[in-house]
Design a protein around this motif. Structure first.
Motif, mmCIF file in Angstrom:
data_model
loop_
_atom_site.group_PDB
_atom_site.id
_atom_site.type_symbol
_atom_site.label_atom_id
_atom_site.label_comp_id
_atom_site.label_asym_id
_atom_site.label_seq_id
_atom_site.Cartn_x
_atom_site.Cartn_y
_atom_site.Cartn_z
ATOM 1 N N ALA A 8 -49.688 -28.278 -40.976
ATOM 2 C CA ALA A 8 -49.644 -29.339 -39.971
ATOM 3 C C ALA A 8 -48.648 -30.449 -40.328
ATOM 4 O O ALA A 8 -48.024 -31.021 -39.440
ATOM 5 N N LEU A 9 -48.474 -30.737 -41.593
ATOM 6 C CA LEU A 9 -47.564 -31.807 -41.999
ATOM 7 C C LEU A 9 -46.105 -31.398 -41.815
ATOM 8 O O LEU A 9 -45.282 -32.196 -41.375
ATOM 9 N N LEU A 10 -45.772 -30.164 -42.142
ATOM 10 C CA LEU A 10 -44.379 -29.718 -42.074
ATOM 11 C C LEU A 10 -43.975 -29.150 -40.722
ATOM 12 O O LEU A 10 -42.785 -29.045 -40.421
ATOM 13 N N ARG A 11 -44.935 -28.782 -39.895
ATOM 14 C CA ARG A 11 -44.639 -28.152 -38.605
ATOM 15 C C ARG A 11 -43.669 -28.955 -37.742
ATOM 16 O O ARG A 11 -42.811 -28.360 -37.075
ATOM 17 N N PRO A 12 -43.728 -30.302 -37.720
ATOM 18 C CA PRO A 12 -42.745 -31.039 -36.909
ATOM 19 C C PRO A 12 -41.305 -30.879 -37.417
ATOM 20 O O PRO A 12 -40.362 -31.116 -36.678
ATOM 21 N N LEU A 13 -41.145 -30.469 -38.671
ATOM 22 C CA LEU A 13 -39.809 -30.335 -39.252
ATOM 23 C C LEU A 13 -39.277 -28.911 -39.215
ATOM 24 O O LEU A 13 -38.071 -28.687 -39.112
ATOM 25 N N HIS A 14 -40.166 -27.927 -39.357
ATOM 26 C CA HIS A 14 -39.751 -26.529 -39.412
ATOM 27 C C HIS A 14 -40.959 -25.640 -39.161
ATOM 28 O O HIS A 14 -42.091 -26.054 -39.393
ATOM 29 N N ASP A 15 -40.705 -24.419 -38.708
ATOM 30 C CA ASP A 15 -41.821 -23.524 -38.404
ATOM 31 C C ASP A 15 -42.288 -22.703 -39.607
ATOM 32 O O ASP A 15 -43.291 -22.005 -39.526
ATOM 33 N N ARG A 16 -41.567 -22.789 -40.733
ATOM 34 C CA ARG A 16 -41.963 -22.040 -41.936
ATOM 35 C C ARG A 16 -41.966 -22.970 -43.146
ATOM 36 O O ARG A 16 -41.363 -24.036 -43.135
#
Length: 84
Positions: A8-16
Motif C-alpha cells: 500500500a505504501l509503494l503502490r502510488p509510486l510503482h506497481d511492483r
C-alpha cells in the motif's frame, strides 16, 4: 531480485516492489533437506508477497539520486519544499 506486487505504501509510486523476507522466514527460504517438491513450492511461493508497510515511511527526496555521478548521504534527506 524477485519482485511482487507493491504494498500500500509503494503502490502510488510503482506497481511492483522487491520481495523482502521477514527475518522469521529466512530459515524457511534457505532450508535444506526438502523432499516434497509440490509442498515445498507452495511454501516458498507463500513467502513471495508484498512486505508489511507498517513502520515504514515515505517522503520525497532529490532527483539527484537518479545519477550514479552523485554519491552522498544527503541524497536521502527529505526534500524541503517551500510553501507557495
Amino acid at each position: 531480485i524477485i519482485v511482487t506486487e507493491a504494498n500500500a505504501l509503494l503502490r502510488p509510486l510503482h506497481d511492483r516492489m522487491p520481495v523482502i523476507l521477514d527475518p522469521v522466514d529466512y530459515g524457511t527460504w534457505l532450508g535444506t533437506g526438502r523432499t516434497d517438491r509440490e509442498a515445498d513450492k507452495a511454501l516458498l511461493q507463500s513467502l513471495l508477497k508484498p512486505a508489511d508497510p507498517s513502520g515504514w515511511e515515505s517522503y520525497p527526496i532529490s532527483r539527484a539520486v537518479n545519477s550514479s555521478a552523485n554519491d552522498s548521504p544527503e541524497l536521502l534527506e527529505p526534500l524541503v519544499t517551500e510553501a507557495p
